[in-house]
Design an enzyme around this catalytic site. Structure first.
Site, PDB file in Angstrom:
ATOM      1  N   ASN A  42       0.830  -1.197   0.000  1.00 61.94           N
ATOM      2  CA  ASN A  42       0.000   0.000   0.000  1.00 61.94           C
ATOM      3  C   ASN A  42       0.870   1.255   0.000  1.00 61.94           C
ATOM      4  O   ASN A  42       1.964   1.286   0.551  1.00 61.94           O
ATOM      5  CB  ASN A  42      -0.999   0.006   1.159  1.00 61.94           C
ATOM      6  CG  ASN A  42      -0.375  -0.093   2.533  1.00 61.94           C
ATOM      7  OD1 ASN A  42       0.598  -0.816   2.743  1.00 61.94           O
ATOM      8  ND2 ASN A  42      -0.939   0.625   3.484  1.00 61.94           N
ATOM      9  N   ILE A  43       0.339   2.272  -0.670  1.00 63.47           N
ATOM     10  CA  ILE A  43       1.026   3.554  -0.795  1.00 63.47           C
ATOM     11  C   ILE A  43       0.024   4.638  -0.431  1.00 63.47           C
ATOM     12  O   ILE A  43      -0.946   4.858  -1.149  1.00 63.47           O
ATOM     13  CB  ILE A  43       1.544   3.773  -2.233  1.00 63.47           C
ATOM     14  CG1 ILE A  43       2.493   2.642  -2.626  1.00 63.47           C
ATOM     15  CG2 ILE A  43       2.216   5.135  -2.360  1.00 63.47           C
ATOM     16  CD1 ILE A  43       2.818   2.598  -4.100  1.00 63.47           C
ATOM     17  N   GLU A  55      -3.046  -4.654  -3.198  1.00 63.36           N
ATOM     18  CA  GLU A  55      -3.534  -5.510  -4.264  1.00 63.36           C
ATOM     19  C   GLU A  55      -3.608  -4.758  -5.590  1.00 63.36           C
ATOM     20  O   GLU A  55      -3.239  -5.273  -6.643  1.00 63.36           O
ATOM     21  CB  GLU A  55      -4.924  -6.068  -3.933  1.00 63.36           C
ATOM     22  CG  GLU A  55      -4.977  -6.850  -2.636  1.00 63.36           C
ATOM     23  CD  GLU A  55      -5.358  -5.986  -1.435  1.00 63.36           C
ATOM     24  OE1 GLU A  55      -4.736  -4.920  -1.200  1.00 63.36           O
ATOM     25  OE2 GLU A  55      -6.300  -6.379  -0.733  1.00 63.36           O
ATOM     26  N   CYS A  90     -10.415  -3.456  -4.349  1.00 62.04           N
ATOM     27  CA  CYS A  90      -9.392  -4.436  -4.725  1.00 62.04           C
ATOM     28  C   CYS A  90     -10.017  -5.733  -5.209  1.00 62.04           C
ATOM     29  O   CYS A  90      -9.475  -6.388  -6.105  1.00 62.04           O
ATOM     30  CB  CYS A  90      -8.448  -4.685  -3.562  1.00 62.04           C
ATOM     31  SG  CYS A  90      -7.352  -3.267  -3.294  1.00 62.04           S
TER      32      CYS A  90
END
Length: 134
Positions: A42-43, A55, A90
């Site tokens: 994750n960003i 994802e 996702c």
């Protein structure tokens, strides 16, 4: 690839998380029929709505590398106390990739002490995808 190896790849990806706002580092690993593995983490972004889930990053990397089918399994791991599942967005993004190859991949939802195995179709029943537009 074993489940343990896929989970280890997802955990390794989580180490690269950029999650300064939530502190919730998530990792994802996708395995394809040819044995290739693509990972993502994750960003987050100061504009919270622009954050990217692990994802989605993994699917984007796969697509950018020309991978369009053969998704066999996905492992998702995070810091919570329970197995983590992909969010709704996702699930949809994974479904797009899966439908391109006609697969219904296993989703390994990983917690610190337990793994829940589900099919993508169990997480996203009656999914909308490429076939829906035909």
């Amino acid at each position: 690839m074993t489940d343990e190896q896929l989970i280890a790849a997802a955990r390794d990806a989580a180490r690269h998380s950029y999650s300064p706002y939530s502190g919730f580092a998530v990792g994802a690993a996708l395995v394809f029929a040819d044995g290739s593995v693509v990972t993502g983490t994750n960003i987050e972004n100061a504009s919270y709505g622009l954050a990217l889930c692990a994802e989605t990053v993994a699917v984007s990397k796969a697509m950018a590398d020309g991978v369009r089918g053969g998704l066999v399994a996905v492992a998702v791991t995070g810091p919570g106390t329970e197995p983590i599942t992909p969010c709704g967005r996702c699930r949809q993004v994974l479904n797009e990739l899966a439908q391109l190859g006609g697969t219904d991949p296993d989703i390994l939802c990983v917690g610190p002490d337990a793994v829940t195995r589900l099919r993508l179709s169990d997480l996203l029943p009656y999914a909308f995808g490429p076939a829906s537009l035909a």
